[in-house]
Design an enzyme around this catalytic site. Structure first.
Site, PDB file in Angstrom:
ATOM      1  N   ASP A 124     -30.696  -3.919 -10.709  1.00 37.76           N
ATOM      2  CA  ASP A 124     -31.705  -3.636  -9.433  1.00 37.76           C
ATOM      3  C   ASP A 124     -30.952  -3.930  -8.559  1.00 37.76           C
ATOM      4  O   ASP A 124     -31.216  -3.271  -7.625  1.00 37.76           O
ATOM      5  CB  ASP A 124     -33.406  -4.149  -9.352  1.00 37.76           C
ATOM      6  CG  ASP A 124     -34.140  -3.794 -10.668  1.00 37.76           C
ATOM      7  OD1 ASP A 124     -34.328  -3.141 -11.018  1.00 37.76           O
ATOM      8  OD2 ASP A 124     -35.316  -5.015 -10.526  1.00 37.76           O
ATOM      9  N   HIS A 172      -1.337 -10.505  -5.227  1.00 36.75           N
ATOM     10  CA  HIS A 172      -2.830  -9.966  -4.536  1.00 36.75           C
ATOM     11  C   HIS A 172      -4.125 -11.075  -4.635  1.00 36.75           C
ATOM     12  O   HIS A 172      -5.194 -10.621  -5.179  1.00 36.75           O
ATOM     13  CB  HIS A 172      -2.902  -9.290  -6.917  1.00 36.75           C
ATOM     14  CG  HIS A 172      -2.147  -8.021  -6.463  1.00 36.75           C
ATOM     15  ND1 HIS A 172      -2.187  -6.867  -7.309  1.00 36.75           N
ATOM     16  CD2 HIS A 172      -0.943  -7.076  -5.319  1.00 36.75           C
ATOM     17  CE1 HIS A 172      -1.438  -6.265  -7.548  1.00 36.75           C
ATOM     18  NE2 HIS A 172      -0.938  -6.316  -6.085  1.00 36.75           N
ATOM     19  N   HIS A 177       8.227  -5.714  -5.275  1.00 35.35           N
ATOM     20  CA  HIS A 177       7.415  -4.792  -5.594  1.00 35.35           C
ATOM     21  C   HIS A 177       8.562  -4.137  -4.759  1.00 35.35           C
ATOM     22  O   HIS A 177       9.199  -3.985  -3.877  1.00 35.35           O
ATOM     23  CB  HIS A 177       6.250  -4.832  -4.955  1.00 35.35           C
ATOM     24  CG  HIS A 177       6.413  -5.620  -3.405  1.00 35.35           C
ATOM     25  ND1 HIS A 177       6.544  -4.987  -2.165  1.00 35.35           N
ATOM     26  CD2 HIS A 177       5.655  -6.564  -2.718  1.00 35.35           C
ATOM     27  CE1 HIS A 177       6.699  -5.815  -1.003  1.00 35.35           C
ATOM     28  NE2 HIS A 177       6.073  -7.064  -1.701  1.00 35.35           N
ATOM     29  N   HIS A 212       4.616   3.140  -0.761  1.00 35.62           N
ATOM     30  CA  HIS A 212       2.843   3.721  -2.292  1.00 35.62           C
ATOM     31  C   HIS A 212       2.683   5.410  -0.800  1.00 35.62           C
ATOM     32  O   HIS A 212       2.489   5.424   0.379  1.00 35.62           O
ATOM     33  CB  HIS A 212       1.821   3.519  -2.279  1.00 35.62           C
ATOM     34  CG  HIS A 212       1.621   2.457  -1.747  1.00 35.62           C
ATOM     35  ND1 HIS A 212       0.392   3.354  -0.682  1.00 35.62           N
ATOM     36  CD2 HIS A 212       1.635   0.945  -1.605  1.00 35.62           C
ATOM     37  CE1 HIS A 212      -0.487   2.065   0.045  1.00 35.62           C
ATOM     38  NE2 HIS A 212       0.291   0.984   0.162  1.00 35.62           N
ATOM     39  N   HIS A 246      -3.488   3.687  -2.571  1.00 40.16           N
ATOM     40  CA  HIS A 246      -2.551   4.477  -3.318  1.00 40.16           C
ATOM     41  C   HIS A 246      -2.937   5.460  -3.929  1.00 40.16           C
ATOM     42  O   HIS A 246      -3.503   6.011  -4.809  1.00 40.16           O
ATOM     43  CB  HIS A 246      -2.192   3.252  -4.511  1.00 40.16           C
ATOM     44  CG  HIS A 246      -1.620   1.994  -4.530  1.00 40.16           C
ATOM     45  ND1 HIS A 246      -0.493   1.833  -4.908  1.00 40.16           N
ATOM     46  CD2 HIS A 246      -1.751   0.937  -3.156  1.00 40.16           C
ATOM     47  CE1 HIS A 246       0.172   0.250  -4.477  1.00 40.16           C
ATOM     48  NE2 HIS A 246      -1.264   0.032  -3.518  1.00 40.16           N
ATOM     49  N   TYR A 303       9.090 -13.367  -0.609  1.00 42.17           N
ATOM     50  CA  TYR A 303       8.486 -14.640  -1.562  1.00 42.17           C
ATOM     51  C   TYR A 303       8.520 -15.768  -1.925  1.00 42.17           C
ATOM     52  O   TYR A 303       9.698 -15.046  -3.249  1.00 42.17           O
ATOM     53  CB  TYR A 303       7.495 -13.549  -2.459  1.00 42.17           C
ATOM     54  CG  TYR A 303       6.828 -12.361  -1.642  1.00 42.17           C
ATOM     55  CD1 TYR A 303       5.826 -12.594  -0.956  1.00 42.17           C
ATOM     56  CD2 TYR A 303       7.116 -11.254  -1.935  1.00 42.17           C
ATOM     57  CE1 TYR A 303       5.052 -11.474   0.038  1.00 42.17           C
ATOM     58  CE2 TYR A 303       6.682 -10.692  -1.332  1.00 42.17           C
ATOM     59  CZ  TYR A 303       6.101  -9.992  -1.057  1.00 42.17           C
ATOM     60  OH  TYR A 303       5.331  -8.814  -0.464  1.00 42.17           O
TER      61      TYR A 303
END
Length: 441
Positions: free
Chosen positions: A40, A244, A351, A355, A362, A389
């Site tokens: 629901d 992430h 990375h 983008h 993205h 990092y």
């Protein structure tokens, strides 16, 4: 904002012209279905980006059929019928007549009539333009319509000989933002920048990551944004080294950095900002050195966002600065050429730098043509987001352990200098420290 149908009609006309130049046919573009979260309860509804790009219509259970023939171009909208009882439970529905008028469609019909009308619309058309494989339920409906046309072959009616991916021309269109899109993205960037300033000023040791996330969401919504553009990343200390990360449930500690990657969605268009700053409001020691390095890399990458560069140019510029900085900080050894050629820098920067950005975070669009990075052109919007990092390791100086830094802005390519849409979010060391000190009195 007041709804203006003209940009959407112009996009439909452009798409129809491209389909005609490729032989013509009929395009079928459905919106996204509603999704059940649990019993629901549905997930908050978000329409399909391609459908919205061509219509601006936000109700579920809608389909655009675009006929691109030599003799005519016609936009046909199928949508939910008016239903007074359902409106009591679920809210206002336009219904076909009002919806068609709103978006400027040539015809509008209740979606209950789609199964009957679609085979007739497909008959004797050279091609069907549709995103085959995107939604299995819609694939089945399309095949049912095609089979219905094929069953009429003895009546002299032919089914489309080709099925072609409508996303191919649409993706190319969506790379280049028109004036209405740029205005929305600029406003989304302003709201998001204000949210990041608010988050900086709310941050102090002893608070929880989710408390800072709440500050972001509050600013998004109170400024008119309908949703976050994606799940916010609020990552303190070592969590910033998880690209992430989105648990957002840890304590913020003195002496650590806080990385926030968050953006709002305004009238379907996304902003995307990342800022990294000290929990206690003061950049010190190794954290200051790494932050200065990433900021220099981002500055070089933004400077590469100009006519004459290609999509990979900002990444190359960022890598040059980051790799040299990793050598200077004794995170890596060897020569600059070796570190780049072997990819050793990817240990700390894994990375890419950019983008596309637009209706999707993205966003749609190819990054290469025929194996070659595509050139940057006016109207493109891309992110610039270098990072560094550093996880604990025996060969890494301990002072740098668990430092994660990313700095991200949204950049519009223009005929002149790059237009940084998100420049209102502080990122220079002195500006961040001043912003945080202001809140602390």
């Amino acid at each position: 904002m007041t709804f203006d149908p003209k940009p959407f009609a112009a996009r439909r006309a452009r798409l129809a012209e491209q389909l005609r130049s490729a032989g013509g046919g009929v395009a079928v573009i459905p919106t996204a279905p509603e999704r059940v979260r649990n019993r629901d309860s549905d997930y908050p509804y978000r329409h399909d980006s391609y459908f919205h790009y061509l219509t601006g219509f936000t109700e579920p259970e809608a389909v655009l059929v675009l006929i691109a023939g030599e003799a005519e171009t016609k936009s046909i909208l199928f949508c939910r019928a008016k239903h007074e009882e359902r409106e009591v439970w679920d809210g206002f529905r336009y219904g076909p007549a009002a919806a068609g008028e709103r978006i400027g469609a040539d015809e509008a019909w209740p979606n209950e009539e789609l199964a009957e009308r679609l085979p007739k619309l497909l008959g004797d058309q050279p091609a069907l333009w549709y995103s085959l494989g995107h939604d299995s339920g819609w694939d089945a409906r399309i095949m049912e319509a095609l089979n219905s046309v094929r069953a009429s072959v003895r009546s002299g009616i032919a089914a489309p000989a080709d099925i072609r991916d409508v996303r191919v021309p649409l993706d190319e269109m969506r790379i280049f933002k028109d004036a209405s899109e740029i205005a929305l993205m600029r406003r989304a960037a302003e709201i998001t920048a204000a949210a990041h300033r608010r988050a900086m000023q709310a941050t102090r040791p002893g608070r929880m990551e989710y408390e800072i996330e709440a500050e972001l969401l509050h600013e998004f919504r109170r400024s008119g944004s309908q949703f976050p553009a994606y799940t916010s990343i609020v990552a303190g200390g070592t969590n910033a080294c998880v690209l992430h990360y989105n648990d957002n449930n840890q304590l913020l500690r003195d002496g650590e950095l806080l990385l926030i990657d968050a953006g709002c969605e305004l009238d379907s268009y996304a902003a995307d900002i990342t800022r990294t700053f000290p929990v206690n409001g003061r950049f010190e020691g190794a954290a200051r050195e790494v932050y200065a390095l990433v900021l220099a890399a981002q500055k070089a990458a933004i400077a590469a966002c100009h006519i004459g560069s290609n999509f990979n140019s900002p990444h190359d510029a960022a890598v040059q600065i980051l790799a040299q900085g990793m050598l200077d900080l004794k995170l890596l050894s060897g020569s600059l050429d070796e570190v780049i050629e072997t990819g050793a820098f990817r240990r700390f920067y894994m990375h890419r730098t950019s983008h596309w950005l637009g209706l999707d975070v993205h966003d749609a669009g190819e990054y290469k043509h025929m194996g070659r990075w595509r050139d940057l052109e006016p109207g493109m919007v891309l992110t610039i987001e270098p990072g560094c990092y550093i996880r604990p390791a025996d060969d890494v100086p301990e002072a740098f352990w668990n430092i994660g830094v990313r700095i991200e802005d949204d950049v519009l390519i223009t005929a002149n200098r790059p237009d940084v849409l998100t420049s209102a979010a502080p990122k220079c060391i002195k500006d961040i420290e001043a912003c945080m000190a202001e809140a602390q009195g």
